[in-house]
Design a protein around this motif. Structure first.
Motif, PDB file in Angstrom:
ATOM      1  N   PHE A   1       0.782  -1.227   0.000  1.00 54.99           N
ATOM      2  CA  PHE A   1       0.000   0.000   0.000  1.00 54.99           C
ATOM      3  C   PHE A   1       0.819   1.284   0.000  1.00 54.99           C
ATOM      4  CE2 PHE A   1      -2.954  -3.136   1.926  1.00 54.99           C
ATOM      5  CZ  PHE A   1      -3.804  -3.190   0.836  1.00 54.99           C
ATOM      6  N   SER A   2       2.146   1.202   0.055  1.00 56.95           N
ATOM      7  CA  SER A   2       2.942   2.428   0.065  1.00 56.95           C
ATOM      8  C   SER A   2       3.045   3.056  -1.318  1.00 56.95           C
ATOM      9  CB  SER A   2       4.339   2.164   0.627  1.00 56.95           C
ATOM     10  OG  SER A   2       5.047   1.296  -0.222  1.00 56.95           O
ATOM     11  N   SER A   3       2.878   2.294  -2.343  1.00 50.60           N
ATOM     12  CA  SER A   3       2.958   2.839  -3.694  1.00 50.60           C
ATOM     13  C   SER A   3       1.576   3.240  -4.170  1.00 50.60           C
ATOM     14  CB  SER A   3       3.542   1.793  -4.647  1.00 50.60           C
ATOM     15  OG  SER A   3       3.466   2.264  -5.971  1.00 50.60           O
ATOM     16  N   SER A   4       1.491   4.431  -4.743  1.00 44.69           N
ATOM     17  CA  SER A   4       0.193   4.895  -5.215  1.00 44.69           C
ATOM     18  C   SER A   4      -0.058   4.526  -6.667  1.00 44.69           C
ATOM     19  CB  SER A   4       0.092   6.414  -5.044  1.00 44.69           C
ATOM     20  OG  SER A   4       1.111   7.042  -5.792  1.00 44.69           O
ATOM     21  N   ASN A   5       0.908   3.890  -7.310  1.00 47.36           N
ATOM     22  CA  ASN A   5       0.700   3.607  -8.726  1.00 47.36           C
ATOM     23  C   ASN A   5       0.822   2.132  -9.108  1.00 47.36           C
ATOM     24  OD1 ASN A   5       3.435   3.268  -8.495  1.00 47.36           O
ATOM     25  ND2 ASN A   5       3.987   4.983  -9.799  1.00 47.36           N
ATOM     26  N   ARG A   6       1.022   1.257  -8.141  1.00 41.22           N
ATOM     27  CA  ARG A   6       1.098  -0.160  -8.493  1.00 41.22           C
ATOM     28  C   ARG A   6       0.716  -1.030  -7.305  1.00 41.22           C
ATOM     29  NH1 ARG A   6       5.507  -2.836  -6.435  1.00 41.22           N
ATOM     30  NH2 ARG A   6       7.081  -1.495  -5.564  1.00 41.22           N
ATOM     31  N   SER A   7       0.305  -2.241  -7.622  1.00 39.19           N
ATOM     32  CA  SER A   7      -0.022  -3.215  -6.594  1.00 39.19           C
ATOM     33  C   SER A   7       0.968  -4.364  -6.692  1.00 39.19           C
ATOM     34  CB  SER A   7      -1.452  -3.740  -6.807  1.00 39.19           C
ATOM     35  OG  SER A   7      -1.681  -4.863  -6.002  1.00 39.19           O
ATOM     36  N   VAL A   8       1.611  -4.683  -5.606  1.00 38.42           N
ATOM     37  CA  VAL A   8       2.580  -5.771  -5.583  1.00 38.42           C
ATOM     38  C   VAL A   8       1.896  -7.114  -5.835  1.00 38.42           C
ATOM     39  CG1 VAL A   8       4.268  -6.981  -4.141  1.00 38.42           C
ATOM     40  CG2 VAL A   8       4.123  -4.496  -4.054  1.00 38.42           C
TER      41      VAL A   8
ATOM     42  N   GLN B   1      -5.478   1.628  -0.134  1.00 37.52           N
ATOM     43  CA  GLN B   1      -4.374   2.474   0.309  1.00 37.52           C
ATOM     44  C   GLN B   1      -4.892   3.662   1.108  1.00 37.52           C
ATOM     45  OE1 GLN B   1      -2.484   4.915  -2.637  1.00 37.52           O
ATOM     46  NE2 GLN B   1      -0.471   4.610  -1.690  1.00 37.52           N
ATOM     47  N   GLN B   2      -5.931   4.319   0.615  1.00 26.28           N
ATOM     48  CA  GLN B   2      -6.490   5.466   1.319  1.00 26.28           C
ATOM     49  C   GLN B   2      -7.076   5.051   2.665  1.00 26.28           C
ATOM     50  OE1 GLN B   2      -9.175   7.450  -1.359  1.00 26.28           O
ATOM     51  NE2 GLN B   2      -7.529   8.060  -2.729  1.00 26.28           N
TER      52      GLN B   2
ATOM     53  N   GLY C   1      -1.059  -7.553  -7.374  1.00 28.26           N
ATOM     54  CA  GLY C   1      -1.882  -7.572  -8.564  1.00 28.26           C
ATOM     55  C   GLY C   1      -3.326  -7.124  -8.392  1.00 28.26           C
ATOM     56  N   LEU C   2      -3.612  -6.324  -7.375  1.00 22.49           N
ATOM     57  CA  LEU C   2      -4.957  -5.782  -7.212  1.00 22.49           C
ATOM     58  C   LEU C   2      -5.243  -4.791  -8.340  1.00 22.49           C
ATOM     59  CD1 LEU C   2      -4.843  -4.940  -3.387  1.00 22.49           C
ATOM     60  CD2 LEU C   2      -5.839  -6.968  -4.456  1.00 22.49           C
ATOM     61  N   SER C   3      -6.505  -4.644  -8.694  1.00 21.46           N
ATOM     62  CA  SER C   3      -6.848  -3.622  -9.681  1.00 21.46           C
ATOM     63  C   SER C   3      -6.478  -2.259  -9.100  1.00 21.46           C
ATOM     64  CB  SER C   3      -8.340  -3.668 -10.006  1.00 21.46           C
ATOM     65  OG  SER C   3      -9.103  -3.200  -8.906  1.00 21.46           O
ATOM     66  N   TRP C   4      -6.192  -1.288  -9.975  1.00 17.96           N
ATOM     67  CA  TRP C   4      -5.756   0.012  -9.506  1.00 17.96           C
ATOM     68  C   TRP C   4      -6.819   0.656  -8.624  1.00 17.96           C
ATOM     69  CZ3 TRP C   4      -7.312   5.061  -9.624  1.00 17.96           C
ATOM     70  CH2 TRP C   4      -6.364   5.991  -9.168  1.00 17.96           C
ATOM     71  N   GLU C   5      -8.080   0.553  -9.003  1.00 20.29           N
ATOM     72  CA  GLU C   5      -9.152   1.176  -8.231  1.00 20.29           C
ATOM     73  C   GLU C   5      -9.224   0.599  -6.815  1.00 20.29           C
ATOM     74  OE1 GLU C   5      -9.679  -0.297 -11.226  1.00 20.29           O
ATOM     75  OE2 GLU C   5      -9.904   1.461 -12.500  1.00 20.29           O
ATOM     76  N   PHE C   6      -9.193  -0.742  -6.724  1.00 19.35           N
ATOM     77  CA  PHE C   6      -9.282  -1.382  -5.416  1.00 19.35           C
ATOM     78  C   PHE C   6      -8.038  -1.085  -4.586  1.00 19.35           C
ATOM     79  CE2 PHE C   6      -8.970  -5.115  -2.555  1.00 19.35           C
ATOM     80  CZ  PHE C   6     -10.155  -4.913  -1.867  1.00 19.35           C
TER      81      PHE C   6
END
Length: 157
Positions: free
Chosen positions: A33-40, A52-53, A42-47
């Motif tokens: 959750f520390s990165s705002s542009n990728r999921s380690v 993260q928020q 493989g979660l969808s960007w929206e989820f």
């Protein structure tokens, strides 16, 4: 459900026999959750973005930061009492019983590197290039007033 998972991680951290696993789980959560542009994972960007928020807004980030500080505070005297650097290195190795320390330090580092600039986070990272002449950049971390209770403690500083 997430709160129950964090309670499980906390129980792992309380037991010296499972502390390394708990520390690695904390670090994995922060890496996700520390990165705002990728999921380690493989979660969808929206989820990923929603999680993260919420991770920050619901206090989970601060909780993991506090757990890491508490664990590290408890081991400082053990490390100070070692007569040599080689004995400290042995303790901090994976087989030395304190291998979890590296993960806790990484959790603190990830937390302090968090992008607090999200408008709902009530904080931000303000760049002050004049403060870092060697690199041309320095960041002032402003996670918001909700963090003052932990960031201004003598033990944290």
């Amino acid at each position: 459900m997430f709160t129950e998972f964090l309670a499980y991680v906390q129980r792992l951290l309380e037991d010296p026999a499972t502390r390394t696993v708990g520390a690695l789980m904390m670090l994995s959560l922060l890496e996700e959750f520390s990165s705002s542009n990728r999921s380690v994972v493989g979660l969808s960007w929206e989820f990923h973005n929603q999680c993260q928020q919420r991770f920050h807004a619901e206090g989970h980030l601060k909780h993991l930061f506090r757990l890491s500080l508490t664990l590290l505070g408890g081991v400082i005297e053990t490390l100070r009492s070692q007569p040599s650097q080689s004995e400290i290195d042995q303790l901090l190795s994976e087989s030395g019983g304190l291998g979890w320390v590296t993960s806790c330090v990484s959790v603190i580092n990830q937390t302090l590197s968090w992008d607090f600039s999200d408008p709902s986070a009530a904080g931000g990272v303000v760049g002050l290039s004049s403060l870092a002449p060697s690199t041309g950049r320095a960041d002032v971390i402003t996670p918001g007033k909700g963090w003052s209770d932990i960031l201004v403690q003598q033990s944290t500083l």
